[in-house]
Design a protein around this motif. Structure first.
Motif, PDB file in Angstrom:
ATOM      1  N   GLN A 124       0.827  -1.204   0.000  1.00 28.21           N
ATOM      2  CA  GLN A 124       0.000   0.000   0.000  1.00 28.21           C
ATOM      3  C   GLN A 124       0.867   1.262   0.000  1.00 28.21           C
ATOM      4  O   GLN A 124       0.568   2.253  -0.684  1.00 28.21           O
ATOM      5  CB  GLN A 124      -0.927   0.001   1.216  1.00 28.21           C
ATOM      6  N   LYS A 125       1.956   1.211   0.726  1.00 26.62           N
ATOM      7  CA  LYS A 125       2.877   2.353   0.792  1.00 26.62           C
ATOM      8  C   LYS A 125       3.467   2.636  -0.597  1.00 26.62           C
ATOM      9  O   LYS A 125       3.556   3.795  -1.023  1.00 26.62           O
ATOM     10  CB  LYS A 125       3.987   2.054   1.795  1.00 26.62           C
ATOM     11  N   GLN A 126       3.847   1.575  -1.309  1.00 29.63           N
ATOM     12  CA  GLN A 126       4.421   1.754  -2.648  1.00 29.63           C
ATOM     13  C   GLN A 126       3.357   2.197  -3.652  1.00 29.63           C
ATOM     14  O   GLN A 126       3.668   2.948  -4.586  1.00 29.63           O
ATOM     15  CB  GLN A 126       5.099   0.462  -3.115  1.00 29.63           C
ATOM     16  N   MET A 127       2.119   1.767  -3.462  1.00 32.56           N
ATOM     17  CA  MET A 127       1.042   2.239  -4.343  1.00 32.56           C
ATOM     18  C   MET A 127       0.788   3.728  -4.142  1.00 32.56           C
ATOM     19  O   MET A 127       0.477   4.451  -5.095  1.00 32.56           O
ATOM     20  CB  MET A 127      -0.248   1.448  -4.089  1.00 32.56           C
ATOM     21  N   GLU A 128       0.933   4.200  -2.920  1.00 30.91           N
ATOM     22  CA  GLU A 128       0.791   5.632  -2.662  1.00 30.91           C
ATOM     23  C   GLU A 128       1.900   6.409  -3.368  1.00 30.91           C
ATOM     24  O   GLU A 128       1.662   7.494  -3.912  1.00 30.91           O
ATOM     25  CB  GLU A 128       0.819   5.887  -1.157  1.00 30.91           C
ATOM     26  N   ARG A 129       3.097   5.850  -3.374  1.00 30.15           N
ATOM     27  CA  ARG A 129       4.191   6.487  -4.105  1.00 30.15           C
ATOM     28  C   ARG A 129       3.903   6.466  -5.607  1.00 30.15           C
ATOM     29  O   ARG A 129       4.161   7.450  -6.305  1.00 30.15           O
ATOM     30  CB  ARG A 129       5.510   5.761  -3.821  1.00 30.15           C
ATOM     31  N   PHE A 130       3.384   5.348  -6.086  1.00 30.37           N
ATOM     32  CA  PHE A 130       3.018   5.261  -7.498  1.00 30.37           C
ATOM     33  C   PHE A 130       2.011   6.354  -7.857  1.00 30.37           C
ATOM     34  O   PHE A 130       2.167   7.062  -8.860  1.00 30.37           O
ATOM     35  CB  PHE A 130       2.419   3.889  -7.825  1.00 30.37           C
ATOM     36  N   THR A 131       0.981   6.483  -7.034  1.00 31.12           N
ATOM     37  CA  THR A 131      -0.064   7.484  -7.300  1.00 31.12           C
ATOM     38  C   THR A 131       0.513   8.886  -7.348  1.00 31.12           C
ATOM     39  O   THR A 131       0.176   9.684  -8.231  1.00 31.12           O
ATOM     40  CB  THR A 131      -1.158   7.401  -6.225  1.00 31.12           C
ATOM     41  N   SER A 132       1.415   9.191  -6.421  1.00 31.82           N
ATOM     42  CA  SER A 132       2.023  10.518  -6.368  1.00 31.82           C
ATOM     43  C   SER A 132       2.879  10.793  -7.602  1.00 31.82           C
ATOM     44  O   SER A 132       2.745  11.840  -8.244  1.00 31.82           O
ATOM     45  CB  SER A 132       2.874  10.641  -5.101  1.00 31.82           C
ATOM     46  N   VAL A 133       3.755   9.848  -7.954  1.00 39.71           N
ATOM     47  CA  VAL A 133       4.643  10.033  -9.108  1.00 39.71           C
ATOM     48  C   VAL A 133       3.844  10.042 -10.399  1.00 39.71           C
ATOM     49  O   VAL A 133       4.104  10.833 -11.314  1.00 39.71           O
ATOM     50  CB  VAL A 133       5.719   8.925  -9.135  1.00 39.71           C
ATOM     51  N   SER A 134       2.828   9.190 -10.475  1.00 41.29           N
ATOM     52  CA  SER A 134       1.985   9.128 -11.665  1.00 41.29           C
ATOM     53  C   SER A 134       1.238  10.438 -11.870  1.00 41.29           C
ATOM     54  O   SER A 134       1.151  10.953 -13.000  1.00 41.29           O
ATOM     55  CB  SER A 134       0.995   7.961 -11.543  1.00 41.29           C
ATOM     56  N   ARG A 135       0.694  10.990 -10.795  1.00 46.03           N
ATOM     57  CA  ARG A 135      -0.044  12.248 -10.895  1.00 46.03           C
ATOM     58  C   ARG A 135       0.864  13.365 -11.405  1.00 46.03           C
ATOM     59  O   ARG A 135       0.483  14.147 -12.284  1.00 46.03           O
ATOM     60  CB  ARG A 135      -0.618  12.629  -9.530  1.00 46.03           C
ATOM     61  N   LEU A 136       2.090  13.421 -10.889  1.00 46.76           N
ATOM     62  CA  LEU A 136       3.044  14.436 -11.340  1.00 46.76           C
ATOM     63  C   LEU A 136       3.392  14.251 -12.813  1.00 46.76           C
ATOM     64  O   LEU A 136       3.486  15.225 -13.570  1.00 46.76           O
ATOM     65  CB  LEU A 136       4.317  14.371 -10.494  1.00 46.76           C
ATOM     66  N   PHE A 137       3.564  13.002 -13.208  1.00 48.79           N
ATOM     67  CA  PHE A 137       3.927  12.725 -14.605  1.00 48.79           C
ATOM     68  C   PHE A 137       2.827  13.209 -15.549  1.00 48.79           C
ATOM     69  O   PHE A 137       3.099  13.927 -16.521  1.00 48.79           O
ATOM     70  CB  PHE A 137       4.157  11.232 -14.805  1.00 48.79           C
ATOM     71  N   PHE A 138       1.598  12.806 -15.290  1.00 51.51           N
ATOM     72  CA  PHE A 138       0.510  13.176 -16.194  1.00 51.51           C
ATOM     73  C   PHE A 138       0.231  14.675 -16.153  1.00 51.51           C
ATOM     74  O   PHE A 138      -0.101  15.287 -17.171  1.00 51.51           O
ATOM     75  CB  PHE A 138      -0.749  12.379 -15.867  1.00 51.51           C
ATOM     76  N   THR A 139       0.372  15.291 -14.972  1.00 52.93           N
ATOM     77  CA  THR A 139       0.175  16.736 -14.879  1.00 52.93           C
ATOM     78  C   THR A 139       1.178  17.473 -15.750  1.00 52.93           C
ATOM     79  O   THR A 139       0.819  18.377 -16.515  1.00 52.93           O
ATOM     80  CB  THR A 139       0.303  17.206 -13.426  1.00 52.93           C
ATOM     81  N   ASP A 140       2.455  17.077 -15.649  1.00 53.23           N
ATOM     82  CA  ASP A 140       3.498  17.716 -16.457  1.00 53.23           C
ATOM     83  C   ASP A 140       3.293  17.428 -17.933  1.00 53.23           C
ATOM     84  O   ASP A 140       3.492  18.302 -18.782  1.00 53.23           O
ATOM     85  CB  ASP A 140       4.878  17.236 -16.009  1.00 53.23           C
ATOM     86  N   PHE A 141       2.893  16.194 -18.250  1.00 47.15           N
ATOM     87  CA  PHE A 141       2.706  15.821 -19.653  1.00 47.15           C
ATOM     88  C   PHE A 141       1.575  16.637 -20.277  1.00 47.15           C
ATOM     89  O   PHE A 141       1.708  17.166 -21.385  1.00 47.15           O
ATOM     90  CB  PHE A 141       2.393  14.326 -19.761  1.00 47.15           C
TER      91      PHE A 141
END
Length: 344
Positions: free
Chosen positions: A96-113
Motif C-alpha cells: 500500500q505504501k508503494q502504491m501511494e508512491r506510485f499514485t504521487s509520481v503518476s499524478r506528477l507525470f501526467f500533470t506535467d505531460f
C-alpha cells in the motif's frame, strides 16, 4: 558418395549451430551486478526480468534497491510493479505504501505531460476514443499473437481488456465502456517476454496508434551481429585527450566482458569510429588508440587475446555522410561516433 553427402550436411548444420547463440540478457546483467556494477539500468533490468517470470522474491530484492538507492530515478511503473510484487508476497502494508508512491509520481507525470501537450485532453468532450495497436517482438520484429492487453486508468484500475489477434493487432475503444478514457496505462503481457507498461494520454478524440515492442527473456545473436545494439551501448566515452577507461565506460564494457565469459567460444571484432569533425589523421589515430584501450581492458579482465581484435577506423565508415560538417545534426554526428562489437 552418400556418406560424403551426409558429412557435408552435418558440417553445414554444425556451422549454422555455432553461428547462433541463445542467451538470457538478465543472466548477463546478474553477473554484471555481481561484479559490482549495480547501475540503475542493471537493477531495473533484473527487477523487470524476475517480475515477468513471477519470481517475486527475487524481484523484490531488485525493486527495493531501485526505489531506495540515492541517485536512482524510478518511474511510476517501477513503484507499481514493486507494489504488485509485495502484494503477491503477502506484504500488504508495504504494498500500500508503494502504491501511494506510485499514485504521487503518476499524478506528477501526467500533470506535467498534459501541461506540455500540444492539445490537452478535454474532459467535457464526449466523443469516443479508439486505440489501435500492434504487438511485435522487440528483437526480430515478428508479430506476436495472443498477448494480453489491459488498459488501466491513472490509478491502475482496469478499464478495458483484449488480446492481440493472429496478425498481432488489437483494438480498444471507450465505446466498449460506460466511462471515457483520457489518460492512464497500457499493459501488454505475453509469456517468455518482459512486461510492457506504457503511459498514454489522448490529446484528442478519434484514433490513437501504438506499436508495442516486447523484449524476449531469451535472445539470439549470430555471426556479424553488433553487440552494441544488443546491449544498447551507444558509445564508450573517454575523457578529452585521454585513453583511460572511465567508470561509465567500464559499466558498458562489463556487458561485453560478461557475454564473452558466458560464451567462451565467441570471438569479437572491436571497431571504433569517430565523427568527421576535426583533423582526419588525428581522428584515425585517436580511434586506433581507443580501440587498443578497449582491447587492453578486456584482456586485463581475463579475455584471451586470440578472441578479440580491435581496430580504429576514424571517420572512414560513417553512418551519416557528414563531409560538410554543417550538413549534419548533433545527433547524426553522435551516431557516427560509435564503438561496434561484431561477433566473428
Amino acid at each position: 558418395m552418400r556418406i560424403r553427402f551426409f558429412i557435408i550436411l552435418l558440417i553445414c548444420y554444425l556451422s549454422g549451430a555455432e553461428a547462433q547463440i541463445r542467451f538470457t540478457p538478465a543472466l548477463v546483467y546478474q553477473n554484471i551486478a555481481e561484479k559490482g556494477y549495480t547501475t540503475q539500468e542493471v537493477v531495473t533490468r533484473l527487477a523487470n526480468y524476475y517480475y515477468a517470470l513471477h519470481l517475486y522474491s527475487q524481484a523484490q530484492t531488485w525493486y527495493e534497491k531501485l526505489v531506495t538507492t540515492v541517485g536512482y530515478m524510478p518511474t511510476a511503473i517501477d513503484y507499481y510493479h514493486y507494489a504488485h510484487t509485495l502484494k503477491e508476497l503477502g506484504k500488504n502494508k508495504e504494498a500500500q505504501k508503494q502504491m501511494e508512491r506510485f499514485t504521487s509520481v503518476s499524478r506528477l507525470f501526467f500533470t506535467d505531460f498534459i501541461k506540455t501537450a500540444v492539445a490537452p485532453p478535454n474532459p467535457n468532450n464526449r466523443d469516443y476514443k479508439e486505440l489501435i495497436g500492434l504487438v511485435l517482438d522487440g528483437e526480430n520484429g515478428k508479430e506476436i499473437e495472443g498477448a494480453a492487453i489491459t488498459l488501466f486508468d491513472a490509478q491502475m484500475n482496469v478499464f478495458l481488456t483484449t488480446k492481440s489477434d493472429s496478425n498481432s493487432f488489437f483494438v480498444l475503444s471507450d465505446k466498449q465502456s460506460q466511462a471515457l478514457f483520457e489518460y492512464g496505462y497500457l499493459e501488454v503481457v505475453k509469456p517468455e517476454y518482459e512486461v510492457s507498461t506504457t503511459p498514454l494520454v489522448f490529446q484528442k478524440t478519434g484514433e490513437m496508434q501504438q506499436i508495442i515492442q516486447l523484449d524476449p527473456l531469451v535472445q539470439e545473436v549470430n555471426t556479424g551481429d553488433n553487440l552494441a545494439i544488443t546491449f544498447e551501448i551507444e558509445n564508450i566515452h573517454f575523457d578529452y585527450g585521454r585513453l583511460n577507461i572511465r567508470y561509465d565506460a567500464s559499466v558498458q564494457l562489463a556487458k561485453i566482458l560478461v557475454f564473452l565469459e558466458m560464451n567462451p567460444m565467441v570471438s569479437l571484432d572491436i571497431k571504433v569510429h569517430t565523427d568527421s569533425r576535426g583533423d582526419e589523421d588525428y581522428n584515425m589515430k585517436l580511434s586506433e588508440s581507443q580501440a587498443q584501450s578497449i582491447w587492453q581492458w578486456l584482456v586485463d579482465k581475463g579475455i584471451q587475446t586470440k578472441r578479440i581484435t580491435a581496430k580504429g577506423y576514424g571517420e572512414t565508415q560513417p553512418v551519416y555522410d557528414c563531409e560538410n560538417d554543417s550538413s549534419c545534426t548533433e545527433e547524426q554526428h553522435q551516431a557516427n561516433k560509435r564503438v561496434e562489437f561484431i561477433i566473428k
